[in-house]
Scaffold this motif. Structure first.
Motif, mmCIF file in Angstrom:
data_model
loop_
_atom_site.group_PDB
_atom_site.id
_atom_site.type_symbol
_atom_site.label_atom_id
_atom_site.label_comp_id
_atom_site.label_asym_id
_atom_site.label_seq_id
_atom_site.Cartn_x
_atom_site.Cartn_y
_atom_site.Cartn_z
ATOM 1 N N THR C 181 51.500 34.468 36.928
ATOM 2 C CA THR C 181 50.150 34.319 37.489
ATOM 3 C C THR C 181 49.149 34.789 36.438
ATOM 4 N N PRO C 182 48.082 34.030 36.236
ATOM 5 C CA PRO C 182 47.046 34.448 35.284
ATOM 6 C C PRO C 182 46.389 35.746 35.745
ATOM 7 N N ASP C 183 45.821 36.481 34.803
ATOM 8 C CA ASP C 183 45.172 37.745 35.196
ATOM 9 C C ASP C 183 43.896 37.481 36.000
ATOM 10 N N THR C 184 43.477 36.220 36.043
ATOM 11 C CA THR C 184 42.296 35.877 36.856
ATOM 12 C C THR C 184 42.689 35.546 38.293
ATOM 13 N N ALA C 185 43.984 35.536 38.571
ATOM 14 C CA ALA C 185 44.444 35.045 39.872
ATOM 15 C C ALA C 185 43.881 35.870 41.027
ATOM 16 N N HIS C 186 43.716 35.204 42.143
ATOM 17 C CA HIS C 186 43.340 35.887 43.370
ATOM 18 C C HIS C 186 44.482 36.810 43.797
ATOM 19 N N GLY C 187 44.141 37.919 44.436
ATOM 20 C CA GLY C 187 45.143 38.909 44.823
ATOM 21 C C GLY C 187 46.287 38.366 45.649
ATOM 22 N N THR C 188 46.007 37.321 46.414
ATOM 23 C CA THR C 188 47.082 36.792 47.258
ATOM 24 C C THR C 188 48.215 36.199 46.421
ATOM 25 N N ASN C 189 47.905 35.742 45.201
ATOM 26 C CA ASN C 189 48.983 35.136 44.406
ATOM 27 C C ASN C 189 50.061 36.152 44.042
ATOM 28 N N PRO C 190 49.723 37.236 43.348
ATOM 29 C CA PRO C 190 50.768 38.224 43.064
ATOM 30 C C PRO C 190 51.393 38.809 44.328
ATOM 31 N N ALA C 191 50.582 39.032 45.340
ATOM 32 C CA ALA C 191 51.134 39.593 46.585
ATOM 33 C C ALA C 191 52.161 38.634 47.179
ATOM 34 N N THR C 192 51.873 37.363 47.096
ATOM 35 C CA THR C 192 52.801 36.349 47.609
ATOM 36 C C THR C 192 54.102 36.354 46.815
ATOM 37 N N VAL C 193 53.961 36.447 45.511
ATOM 38 C CA VAL C 193 55.142 36.423 44.641
ATOM 39 C C VAL C 193 56.111 37.535 45.049
ATOM 40 N N GLY C 204 47.674 35.957 30.201
ATOM 41 C CA GLY C 204 46.324 36.335 29.783
ATOM 42 C C GLY C 204 45.341 35.175 29.804
ATOM 43 N N THR C 205 44.089 35.523 29.580
ATOM 44 C CA THR C 205 42.997 34.554 29.534
ATOM 45 C C THR C 205 42.400 34.579 28.123
ATOM 46 N N ASP C 206 42.100 33.409 27.583
ATOM 47 C CA ASP C 206 41.588 33.394 26.204
ATOM 48 C C ASP C 206 40.078 33.604 26.168
ATOM 49 N N ALA C 207 39.531 33.574 24.981
ATOM 50 C CA ALA C 207 38.121 33.915 24.776
ATOM 51 C C ALA C 207 37.177 32.972 25.517
#
Ligand SMILES: Cc1ncc(COP(=O)(O)O)c(C=O)c1O
Ligand SMILES: Cc1ncc(COP(=O)(O)O)c(C=O)c1O
Lengths: 456, 519, 519, 456
Positions: C181-193, C204-207
């Motif tokens: 999951t990108p570090d920009t992901a909504h909290g539900t994504n990691p919680a779901t995982v 990560g996210t680039d410049a």
């Protein structure tokens, strides 16, 4: 205690003690004993919410509503689509539950809505003055007559047969009390044919479009009235006014009408509202509430009830009308509906009505035994004469799920039928009507003949 | 929004300029909420269908706004109203009782709401039966056998009543010219009398707040057609000599008319019919709970005695027994009755309006009567009277009556009248100031300056649906306002402060009326 | 109410102590709103039917309040909420678009609202056809052929999606352990995982605010089951390299999951299926307008590719042609089709919840799609993106971006992220203070402190249903607040002032949780 | 432009200019050209409000709702009467249109309602902690399982067959992902018969009343679970809890359930809400929103979302659940409904259910070929076995306008039927059901026999 009251036995005891009496009875001491009901009212026992709901739902199921048949009934009220936002706004308790805005500081919502409503009515009628509503259409005609009576004190009303019969009757009911005479002007080829007008005529009362759906030459009728020094009162169907020359432009003095088609339900005839518009000259005679713009002590814009010196609560026996509670909520629905239609939409809607009505009229009058009662231009309603007993024909149509319209026998057109369109009656519905009506007329003609055969 | 505007907010003014725009001022060319259904018929040129001479040059300049902004506009407007579902609304004479939510659901059922008024009676049996049952219940409640539901509101019922009186007398070869109304009467009574072509004669009120019997006797001459009476009166007092009043009025052959606006005090306790009234109007939007809608809709059915019945408006809702013989009134015993509209009433005064009256209002009031039943209706009146007397007692207890004395020191019925005279002299604030200050406390003021014969009148009607806690709180608020005024009358005179707008220039509004938007 | 309390009102505080009572505090023994229907069956002693051992000693201590006070209580509570029908609500990521009033009317039709979920499919053909048509439309919009409407909300759809991935891999004899999951992901994504039994690996996210392709390449190992991506991302930016991302993810045999919360930006413009996504969830309560209800209900249908279809939840709504052969997807051409629930799905992950999902939500979203059609949906996304970019431009024009720079200076999609960092340094007010001060101006603040990787983030999503005037006004308000803060930062730090309550002690609430009324 | 958007061509031009681009296309520059839809979506054209209304009304008419038949369907959702005040309150835009109360200062209405709701759920369940709602009943059971997994890390769930099949399946769906095993405990004479419980058991999951309507001995089941060091999770029907010993009193660790019966419509299965209550011990593991009481800077009482460190937006992968949008509006309907019932009313209602259910059970089991599946005490639902093919019997009842209940074949009771009562099913309805069901069973038995005759 009921589910709507809160005084428990404990509350009652405390409250009676505070009052200083020992029973509720004592509070009714002024009621002569001889008058007190001994065994109470003989009404059925109260019911739970769910039971009341079940009972009234059962009653509703015993009505054939416009949901249950394809209806071409009109003749004063029309099955237009009411957008959902109207219901959702007028059901807000802030609009639904307060009363007349006697305290403007906490009634700006209702007052501003009245102001916006008055503006919309002025736009529709082309007249500069509108009140905030009267009861409904026919009584509005009588109320207009009351103004005429006061304005010129003359003896007679000349009323076109093109005016809705209920309105004619409502005016006659009051005219009797005013010791005034009502003279009816006939329709010729669908249009009002005025008699000679002399200086006994207080007002000429006409309708636009008239009861047979025909568009009248309002300017000519108003002109004739004015030539005789009478007022011209026009009862108007508001949606057609989106296209037609306005009463104001035609010189009408008072334009009234039934507001149901503007965002209100059919409700078996009410509540709806009546609109009432007139000229600057008559502004101080107009009945009912009027909202006006002003400012508060901080210079902020605000609205109040104005020109109240016309009204019963101030002028009492000298008031221009006895109206008090009117139809504020229905008029609110009206202005919301008109805002929803909007400047372009109302014209589009009216044009759709004209085209569907024209299509229906052509299709039906092309049928055997269905003839036009008049050839005048129409907007949303037209009248035909059937070459068969109208009630029997209607019965056959009803059996086929179609309500073909309103029989005109009462108006002197023996087998006449008045057919109304709305945007909810599609071409498919019209074609189905043609099919069913054609069959019904044919069948009844044969029935007739054979019957004649038998009896002859 | 300027910095000033925003800092102004620190002081808590809630007036967003944006909230004061009208729907016309939110209009932008080309925006729309309405989308027309497809034109499914031949698109013939409009000129062929409606010639240009018949058409207006420019359509009505209605607003052009999309749905979201229409919704927001009226939602915001709604928040500038005070309403009964938010707070106490003791507006005397208006019976601002709770409106059961069930009623809105019932009135919206398609079988009621989507029924065309010209539907054939055979196909509107549910509606006609409901109306018939409502007539039946109203007849029982009023003690008068025959009911017409047609009038649109109380004043319309009054008009019907006076016209019935005229018809009755004319039918009996009499023509009378006067109608008596007490000086306490609501404005609609005298206005109605004039509208019905009669002359108003005022009857005085005695020291106890009752009809001045001697004055009545003097004025009850044989050219009097009717006495219009409100009982309990607009003073909230029951006429103890109602029998005598009836005797006097009937003695000169006049009819006795009952203004039913205050029926909420006596339902199931006593009945106008038993008091000798010939004609009664009901305010269904008062005693029988309709949402007041910001000033309607309502309904003003009338009930009459046998001798008046022939003149009732046309059409009448009747029940026909299977055999087909017409029958109105009476109980619902017969088998499979049929309900119908009876137009064949040769002596009827005729129609007062279109169709069958405000049916949607009937649905609600019928539901109310079914919900409460006989016991419930009596409880309503008992509690209405209990609440009024309790509130009066609480005000006395808090010393309020020293400055706002009861106009008549008697047990009241469902409402009572206070006089602001002493308050005005001692505290230099008027009843109007008190009323405006109440707004800052989140309650709606009582009716003010009515009835006219009471100096600086305050007419308070709590209704039965209010709790003891609410009445206590109201009493305390009034006491607090008086205490505050004693310290500094300017506060009340400047009130309100917390309302969407403050005191408005009504004189200016009437002088130069701006009653529509300049477009 | 004391004199102080009342004079307090002169200063305009609207907090009536009375407004802060709970429904339990309004309770009085013996009051009631509910009246039970008559017991029409034999009144056998309760002990015979339910022995005392099975019964509780005391009933639940629910409030005792009559209808009028229940209505007032919740009416007053409602006035302590800000709502979308009153003002601007640019809550980023939540798509607070207008909720058409028509939808509430339609959902309330008895045929929809009173349909029992276990009604036999043959007697629920209207409901099943509606669901089937909605599936069909969602498949077309997402570019993925198979749809399940079952998940209850977005996060529930995510859970379904990850479980589908697991089932797919297991069915192919693989067991993978990680989800990216990108570090920009909504909290539900990691919680779901985590909830689905996988380990989260952050990408990560680039410049430029895009997924860091190199980081992705590095972390895309063959034990990775899935990449969950939001596109446009929670930064409101479209991933220009979406093709490459898909190639990388598919290259290691992982699935590509599309978090559909931001679908409102691209409807009719491009489709997740065409981008290579295997699984998509929709937030019907965002892109397809549901009233948000103060936090639900919503619905989170999912659309999947052919290879994932066998694992979809049970039951599936299917259309069977008259011949009886099962058929899902495809156009509505056949004659008299029959709709049914298909439970016979051997490889299905099974049920996620009861019955057929949030049908009432489906009714509204289906009505929305029918109202707008293909052109309308595209107009929605175009206007949503236009409004966001216009608002950004206006803010720039007013100099706001000097203090609240865009996190990434690019054309945004339907929303954009500002950073409050410079504002914090220069004006000593935080994003939170700005948000609270906006409340005094009658607008709802944007989402704050999300996405996490932006310092003092402010995520602004105007939606397509707002007018240009509203966007202009909002920009001016933000500018005004900044100007005010420059003069006196304490004003914003102390805000709000005009709300029903002011800043609340959240730390205290969490330290000593009071989460129910003490009775 | 649509009727829900306001950007006119003039607006668009101005806005594009302000942005500094010449077309909307340019705003989508980041979208690879290869991905852009050339011919747009293939969906039908948009319709007017009135047309959409007509279409969805037509679909609604093709469903047989509880308005159209006398329905005894239950099995998880029940046709209770929803009082009008619930609709009128939850349709207020202030409750209907805001989102999760992230800004408590302008969300006190929703937050206080959550607090009042939590209190009501605690009163119903006898547990000290409730959240503000989860999706619905069956998924709530799975969510409870997730807590058990985290609490004791054990390998197995023991799930009673008395738990709703949808809930059993929802738990199994997740258990698979957690690599946990689900062992089903059978029903014996209608009650849960637990197997030996060892230290591999994470939680025992039961229902009160269970799927066959029987009232379980919750205390015994919870005791057994605790003896094995497992949690006890009970899925409860909330209205019966007005009479039954509470889960809390019985030692249940987590009580969840379907909230539809609390003021929510059937809606063909959703949206409704799930309630979720637990012990102090598990407070920091509970999923979803929780409202808590606090004070503002002026010391005024207020409410906030609290204990958020459990939640996904704070803890992300470490959150106790992934739930975000839940069912706030449905839970609001729940607390309004419970306030409407009130302390006395909820008991009266539950007792009415018990008596009507007892009457129905006696009346039906007295019929030939209709036997009780169990004799356990019941509250609102009971199970019978028919001596005839259940589907054929149901078909006959449907033809007579009665939906007799839910067939239990799927649960292993070949001709079983689950029959549910609500306060809307009167004695008259029950008697009618008895009549129709009796005839149907008799008819199908004969049919069977003759058929057997033929085939034999
Ligand atoms: C005593 C009295 N009579 C008559 C009326 C007139 O009733 P309506 O407003 O319904 O016309 C009122 C209404 O305020 C009233 O209070
Ligand atoms: C980007 C994103 N993903 C997922 C979700 C979760 O959706 P839901 O709240 O419907 O569970 C949200 C909702 O806020 C979101 O913004």
């Amino acid at each position: 205690m009921t589910r709507y009251t809160s005084a428990t036995d404990a509350d009652r005891a405390e409250m009676l003690a505070a009052i200083g009496v020992s029973s509720i009875e004592e509070l009714f001491a002024d009621v002569p004993v001889s008058l007190r009901l001994r065994d109470g009212l003989s009404l059925d026992e109260g019911l739970s919410e769910q039971e009341v709901h079940a009972e009234l739902r059962a009653l509703a199921e015993r009505n054939v509503s416009c949901d249950d048949e394809i209806s071409f009934l009109g003749a004063g009220m029309y099955d237009h689509y009411v957008p959902a936002l109207v219901d959702s706004i007028i059901s807000r308790s802030e609009f639904l539950t307060p009363y007349t805005p006697y305290q403007p500081e906490v009634s700006q919502g209702g007052l501003q809505a009245m102001f916006e409503y008055q503006t919309a009515i002025c736009e529709l009628t082309g007249l500069p003055v509108s009140n905030a509503s009267v009861y409904e259409g026919p009584s509005a005609v009588a109320a207009a007559g009351y103004i005429a009576k006061h304005t010129n004190g003359r003896r007679r009303f000349v009323v076109s047969r093109g005016v809705h019969p209920h309105a004619r009757e409502a005016l006659a009911t009051l005219a009797r009390a005013w010791e005034m005479e009502v003279v009816e002007a006939p329709l010729e080829d669908g249009l009002t044919a005025l008699p000679e007008l002399d200086d006994t005529v207080s007002a000429v009362v006409v309708a636009q479009p008239n009861f047979l759906g025909a568009v009248e030459d309002l300017a000519a009728l108003a002109g004739a009235a004015h030539d005789a020094g009478a007022l011209c009162i026009a009862a108007c169907d508001p949606l057609p006014l989106a296209l037609l020359r306005t009463p104001g432009e035609c010189g009408v003095d008072i334009a009234v009408g039934e507001g149901q088609t503007l965002g209100n339900r059919l409700d078996y005839g009410g509540p709806s509202f009546g609109f009432f518009a007139t000229t600057e000259a008559l502004i101080r005679r107009i009945p009912g509430r009027i909202a006006g713009e002003t400012v508060d002590v901080d210079g902020r814009r605000g609205f109040v009830l104005t020109l109240q010196t016309r009204e019963q609560h101030i002028r009492r026996e000298k008031a221009t009308s006895n109206i008090c509670t009117a139809q504020a909520l229905n008029a609110l629905a009206g202005v919301i509906y008109l805002s929803w239609l909007g400047r372009r939409g109302i014209v589009e809607l009216a044009e759709l009505l004209v085209r569907r009505t024209d299509y229906a009229r052509r299709t039906l009058t092309a049928l055997d035994g269905v003839d036009a009662i008049h050839e005048q231009p129409v907007v949303r309603e037209f009248a035909v004469a059937l070459d068969a007993p109208v009630d029997a024909v209607i019965a056959r149509c009803l059996a086929a799920g179609i309500n073909p319209g309103y029989p005109l026998a009462g108006e002197g057109y023996e087998n006449g039928l008045l057919i109304a369109l709305t945007e909810q009656r599609t071409r498919e519905h019209i074609d189905r009507l043609a099919e069913v009506l054609g069959e019904a007329v044919a069948a009844e003609r044969d029935a007739d003949r054979s019957h004649a055969g038998v009896s002859g | 929004m300027s910095v000033e505007a925003s800092t102004e907010r620190v002081t808590g003014s809630n007036a967003a300029a944006d909230d004061q725009l009208t729907i016309y001022e939110r209009s932008q060319p080309g925006r729309r909420a309405f989308v027309a259904p497809a034109t499914d018929v031949p698109e013939r040129p409009l000129d062929e269908l409606l010639s240009p001479e018949l058409r207006r040059a420019e359509g009505p300049r209605l607003p052009e706004v999309a749905e979201p902004e229409i919704v927001r506009h009226y939602n915001r407007l709604s928040k500038r109203n005070f309403d009964l579902d938010t707070g106490f609304y003791p507006l005397g004479s208006c019976t601002m009782k709770h409106n059961p939510k069930l009623h809105e659901r019932l009135a919206a059922l398609p079988g009621h709401a989507r029924l065309h008024p010209l539907q054939h009676p055979a196909r509107a049996q549910g509606a006609l039966e409901l109306m018939w049952r409502l007539q039946d219940a109203l007849a029982e409640i009023s003690g008068l056998p025959h009911v017409s539901l047609q009038p649109s509101a109380g004043s319309h019922g009054e008009l019907a009543g006076v016209l019935l009186t005229r018809a009755y007398h004319e039918d009996h070869g009499e023509s009378r010219t006067k109608v008596l109304t007490p000086d306490t009467a609501h404005g609609t009574n005298p206005a109605t009398v004039t509208m019905a072509g009669y002359e108003v004669v005022k009857v005085g009120t005695d020291a106890n707040g009752n009809v001045d019997i001697e004055d009545l006797r003097a004025k009850a001459t044989d050219d009097v057609a009717c006495l219009m009476l409100t009982n309990p009166s607009t003073l909230g007092l029951f006429e103890p000599q109602i029998d005598e009043i009836a005797r006097i009025v009937h003695g000169v052959g006049a009819t006795l008319y009952y203004d039913g606006a205050n029926l909420n005090a006596i339902m199931g306790i006593c009945r106008p019919g038993d008091m000798g009234f010939d004609i009664v109007h009901f305010n269904l939007h008062k005693s029988f709970t309709q949402p007041h809608g910001g000033g309607g809709p309502g309904a003003g059915p009338i009930a009459v005695s046998e001798r008046i019945e022939p003149y009732l408006p046309r059409p009448q809702v009747v029940r026909r027994d299977p055999a087909g013989a017409g029958a109105n009134g009476g109980s619902g015993a017969d088998r499979a009755p049929v309900y119908d509209l009876d137009f064949d009433r040769p002596r009827s005064i005729g129609r007062l309006r279109g169709f069958q009256g405000n049916y949607g209002v009937f649905v609600r009031s019928y539901a109310y009567i079914r919900s409460l039943g006989a016991a419930g209706l009596r409880d309503v009146s008992e509690t209405a009277v209990l609440n009024a007397n309790y509130l009066l007692a609480r005000l006395r207890e808090l010393g309020v009556l020293k400055l706002l004395p009861a106009a008549y020191d008697r047990v009241c019925m469902h409402e009572f009248v206070l006089s602001g005279g002493p308050m005005k002299r001692e505290l230099q604030i008027r009843t109007l100031d008190l009323a405006k200050r109440l707004l800052d406390h989140g309650v709606h003021p009582p009716t003010v300056y009515f009835p006219l014969l009471v100096d600086e009148a305050l007419l308070v009607e709590p209704t039965e649906t209010e709790t003891k806690e609410t009445l206590d709180r109201f009493a305390e608020i009034v006491a607090a306002v008086l205490a505050e005024a004693r310290e500094d009358p300017a506060v009340a005179r400047g009130a309100p402060y917390t309302t969407p707008v403050r005191r408005l220039d009504e004189a200016g509004a009437a002088r130069r009326p701006v009653i529509r938007q300049a477009l």
